[in-house]
Design an enzyme around this catalytic site. Structure first.
Site, PDB file in Angstrom:
ATOM      1  N   THR A   1       0.876  -1.161   0.127  1.00  0.00           N
ATOM      2  CA  THR A   1       0.088  -0.041   0.069  1.00  0.00           C
ATOM      3  C   THR A   1       0.923   1.334  -0.006  1.00  0.00           C
ATOM      4  OG1 THR A   1      -0.159   0.226   2.319  1.00  0.00           O
ATOM      5  CG2 THR A   1      -1.592  -1.158   1.383  1.00  0.00           C
TER       6      THR A   1
ATOM      7  N   SER B   1       1.273   3.405   2.098  1.00  0.00           N
ATOM      8  CA  SER B   1       1.791   3.815   3.458  1.00  0.00           C
ATOM      9  C   SER B   1       2.587   2.564   3.898  1.00  0.00           C
ATOM     10  CB  SER B   1       0.608   4.088   4.526  1.00  0.00           C
ATOM     11  OG  SER B   1      -0.357   2.692   4.427  1.00  0.00           O
ATOM     12  N   CYS B   2       2.921   1.699   3.093  1.00  0.00           N
ATOM     13  CA  CYS B   2       3.796   0.507   3.351  1.00  0.00           C
ATOM     14  C   CYS B   2       5.197   0.904   3.909  1.00  0.00           C
ATOM     15  CB  CYS B   2       3.858  -0.299   2.225  1.00  0.00           C
ATOM     16  SG  CYS B   2       5.223  -1.782   2.798  1.00  0.00           S
ATOM     17  N   GLY B   3       5.541   0.468   5.139  1.00  0.00           N
ATOM     18  CA  GLY B   3       6.737   0.767   5.601  1.00  0.00           C
ATOM     19  C   GLY B   3       6.886   1.858   6.641  1.00  0.00           C
ATOM     20  N   MET B   4       5.801   2.753   6.729  1.00  0.00           N
ATOM     21  CA  MET B   4       5.682   3.768   7.483  1.00  0.00           C
ATOM     22  C   MET B   4       4.737   3.779   8.382  1.00  0.00           C
ATOM     23  SD  MET B   4       6.279   6.748   4.540  1.00  0.00           S
ATOM     24  CE  MET B   4       4.667   6.595   4.032  1.00  0.00           C
TER      25      MET B   4
END
Length: 285
Positions: free
Chosen positions: A113, A115-118
């Site tokens: 997505t 927002s992946c990794g945050m």
């Protein structure tokens, strides 16, 4: 192509009576998005508007913002099909000459997505620093959005959901003017994909930023959807269900007007109330 729905046999039980009948289901297949020939992401989506989906995804990633930054998008023939047959499940995006490839991980060939990794403050800062268009002055005085106009949007969105009527299994996103005129609507098994298709089509038509539009979604307002609105320059996001806490934080940080629980004449305004013609000061409790 054209695999928006599929037919499956089901056993139907109604008031104790058992019967067999065909049922129409929404199709769901993976789409691999490549950037310059290198794998970037895989998303589960309803086939259709794949090029717009890929373009919209890259807008939310901060890769694209204008139509002239995009050279072309093509299906990769025989990428995964037996005997070299085209599955139409892999697309390759080519940037225009001179457009830099951003410093993103081009090896993350997994479902992702935007927002992946945050998380938390890192997510908010990332969107704030990559967004091309500030929202603070969009739809400002004297152009205000009437709550009555917002209240009419869910029914207009529902009336435009053609595939939902046959399957009951799709999310939808729609773009409206501030007067409530429907500009575009897309459906998908993933609410984020539906928004990407809306944004991608606008990019292809040279319409970004969508600074005089309202984005209406059929489900909840997650951080990811708020992010996609901000990255496309959309000043108002309205949802029929609840927002997440991080979506509200992002809206407050960026100046996005965020409306949730939009049902009938009722709604909750979580941020950006300055764009709404409220008439009187809201009571606090």
């Amino acid at each position: 192509m054209g695999r928006v729905t599929e037919r499956r046999k089901v056993i139907r039980i109604r008031d104790g009576a058992v019967s067999t009948r065909p049922d129409t289901l929404v199709a769901e297949e993976p789409l691999e998005i490549r950037l310059g020939g290198k794998p970037l992401a895989i998303t589960m989506r309803t086939p259709g508007d794949d090029f717009a989906l890929a373009a919209g995804f890259l807008v939310s990633e901060g890769v694209l913002a204008r139509a002239d930054e995009l050279a072309n998008i093509v299906y990769c023939a025989g990428a995964t099909g037996e005997g070299g047959a085209n599955t139409y499940n892999v697309v390759d995006v080519r940037l225009a000459d001179g457009v830099p490839v951003p410093d993103i991980n081009l090896e993350r060939n997994v479902y992702t997505t935007s927002s992946c990794g945050m998380c938390g403050k890192a997510s908010l800062e990332a969107v704030r620093t990559t967004a091309r268009w500030p929202l603070d002055t969009s739809l400002g005085t004297p152009a205000r959005l009437a709550p009555a106009t917002l209240a009419a949007l869910p029914d207009r969105l529902r009336a435009a959901q053609r595939v939902f009527d046959r399957t009951g299994g799709l999310h939808a996103a729609a773009l409206f003017t501030t007067d409530g005129e429907l500009l575009d609507v897309r459906e998908d098994v993933g609410r984020h994909n539906a928004v990407d298709k809306i944004v991608g089509r606008a990019l292809q038509q040279g319409l970004l930023p969508l600074s005089s539009c309202v984005l209406m979604v059929s489900g909840r307002a997650s951080f990811e959807l708020a992010q996609k609105a901000v990255m496309a320059g959309i000043p108002v996001l309205a949802a029929v269900s609840a927002p997440s806490s991080l979506a509200v934080d992002l809206a407050q940080e960026t100046g996005l007007t965020l409306v949730g629980f939009l049902r009938g004449s009722s709604m909750n305004v979580y941020a950006g109330e300055h764009r709404l013609a409220l008439g009187a000061t809201a009571a606090t409790g």
